[in-house]
Design an enzyme around this catalytic site. Sequence first.
Site, PDB file in Angstrom:
ATOM      1  N   LYS A   1       0.463  -1.394  -0.085  1.00  0.00           N
ATOM      2  CA  LYS A   1       0.079   0.127   0.078  1.00  0.00           C
ATOM      3  C   LYS A   1       0.878   0.883  -0.245  1.00  0.00           C
ATOM      4  O   LYS A   1       1.578   0.756   0.701  1.00  0.00           O
ATOM      5  CB  LYS A   1      -0.752  -0.177   1.215  1.00  0.00           C
ATOM      6  CG  LYS A   1      -1.976   0.695   1.080  1.00  0.00           C
ATOM      7  CD  LYS A   1      -2.667   0.887   2.712  1.00  0.00           C
ATOM      8  CE  LYS A   1      -4.346   2.036   3.156  1.00  0.00           C
ATOM      9  NZ  LYS A   1      -4.908   1.591   3.656  1.00  0.00           N
TER      10      LYS A   1
ATOM     11  N   SER B   1      -9.472   2.368   2.920  1.00  0.00           N
ATOM     12  CA  SER B   1      -9.013   3.494   1.814  1.00  0.00           C
ATOM     13  C   SER B   1      -8.067   1.673   1.231  1.00  0.00           C
ATOM     14  O   SER B   1      -7.393   2.638   0.696  1.00  0.00           O
ATOM     15  CB  SER B   1      -8.227   3.685   2.773  1.00  0.00           C
ATOM     16  OG  SER B   1      -7.204   3.064   3.745  1.00  0.00           O
TER      17      SER B   1
ATOM     18  N   SER C   1     -10.941   0.181   7.301  1.00  0.00           N
ATOM     19  CA  SER C   1      -9.696   0.434   6.033  1.00  0.00           C
ATOM     20  C   SER C   1      -9.373  -1.227   5.042  1.00  0.00           C
ATOM     21  O   SER C   1      -8.432  -1.149   3.508  1.00  0.00           O
ATOM     22  CB  SER C   1      -8.802   1.284   5.653  1.00  0.00           C
ATOM     23  OG  SER C   1      -9.707   2.518   5.625  1.00  0.00           O
TER      24      SER C   1
END
Lengths: 496, 95
Positions: free
Chosen positions: A79, A159, A183
């Site tokens: 990420k 997210s 998330s």
Amino acid sequence: MAELNKLTIAEARDGLRKGDVTSVELTEACLAEIDAAGVLNAFVHKTPEIALEQAKAADARLKGGEEAPAMCGIPLGIKDLFCTKGVASQAASAILDGFKPEYESTITQNLWDAGAVMLGKLNMDEFAMGSSNETSTYGDVVNPWRRGNETTPLTPGGSSGGSASAVAADLCLAATGTDTGGSIRQPAAFTGITGIKPTYGRCSRWGVVAFASSLDQAGPMTKSVRDAAIMLEAMCSHDVKDSTSVDLPVPNFEAMLTGDIKGKVIGIPKEYHMEGIPAEIEALWAEGTAMLKDAGAEIRDISLPHTKYALPAYYVIAPAEASSNLARYDGVRYGHRAKLGKGDGITEMYEKTRAEGFGDEVQRRVMIGTYVLSAGFYDAYYNRARRVRSLIKRDFETVFADGIDAILTPATPSSAFGLGEMADEDPVKMYLNDVFTVTVNLAGLPGISVPAGLDAQGLPRGLQLIGRPWEEGDLLNFAHVLEDRAGFVAKPGKWW
Amino acid sequence: MSIDIETARKVAHLARIKVEEDRLPALAHEFNDILGFIEQLNEVDVEGVEPMTSVTPMRLKRRVDEVTDGNQQEKVLKNAPDAREGFFAVPKVVE
């Protein structure tokens, strides 16, 4: 071994150790898939040179005398929130355009030390603020799943949307995610994969771009519960560079996947039967409950009375911490600086830089945080929210003290929705995505989302299990049983 | 609690984010939506409840007060939008 990119970590590990496959072969297979999946917009910075170099080193290590770690040679997506040395790390924000850290996050360093391979950086919501991956400076991520034969692009959730999309589409074997209010778990549920947020303090936050420091935790996003156990163990460590990192031994989580949950007690919280939750979600939850009961667990109705107040408390605490954390983006030390007009001083530099660099949702949260912390409102909003947070945590402590071993809930209030569908709604509507997950962050507990079935439109749906603090091993074992009974094997049809 | 345009302007300035005048009414409206949602917290009886300071009951670790890092000026300045002669450069601050 066919279609190497589709392997689980466990399968690849076993193949690598037997010499049936090399890390270079696995890595090349993933890199080819990534290049062919540009339309998903999951990988935003590709690092093929680093990947192949790491893969070669992993292959050498696998041939060596000592047994290599389980993650050795496994190609991963990372990420964009994780700082990776010399590789763009910008939290999907324009304000960090061009930022290449001079250091490596503890978690990614742990993974590289274990021999894992970095394929590149993954898209996400800007500063991890969002539930649909529509706030990213890189543009929306597309979910590989579609509604039946429709071509409407769907959100992978957020997210950690890029991580979810990449794992679901088999662009990598697994990915890192982070979870401040849901998330990891919400995007995992939207894409039919597994995602665990460990207990607060299990994974070091050092080198992970901060959103809300008292809530942020990283975790793995994987194709199976076994993979989650393997990868989580490699990510966890005690870290002196994070003062909230716990100094506890990291167990062999995989060894705890016994499949035996006889006599364990599963709580079903009545407050999670919320108004407006689709009947399909309620039905899935009932099916999951029946599966755990069938496996020998005792099912008990419980009450977590302050559940309703979790989201409002979160939307005070998280923006408050964000407004403080994001104060560092001022155009001085890194990232974007606005072009200044004649006579502009340092205040104009800050104001223009932050207006240009932050997207709408980030600006909104920073300003809400500023407001609730401002003189005259600190007590009414911020301190009240922290008191409510204490009560939410106490709710969980009470049921655990009463003998509950884990709690089963839905992961999300809906399946994946269309990109842009929420654009005209007020921001609060989007926040409701986290209604089942956010309590877990406020209480600092471990939570895992497990894919449990498909809805009428053919989209994946997930269930969440919440565990006792520091007992990720038991939690993973419950999840393993649920995964086994649910028998979720569906994959998105390849259209990209 | 209702946020008017003047308050929205003040909050934007406190947050050091430039918001154009024509954006302020919409911003105030969004704040009110969010704060309206947050107002639910007033229903909770928090009498005698301590505000949470740490989600896990742990004492912060202490360490010896000594230098463990340093001499990395080049690395520290590497990502700066404007660095000169070993310093971060900013517009004139003091008249």
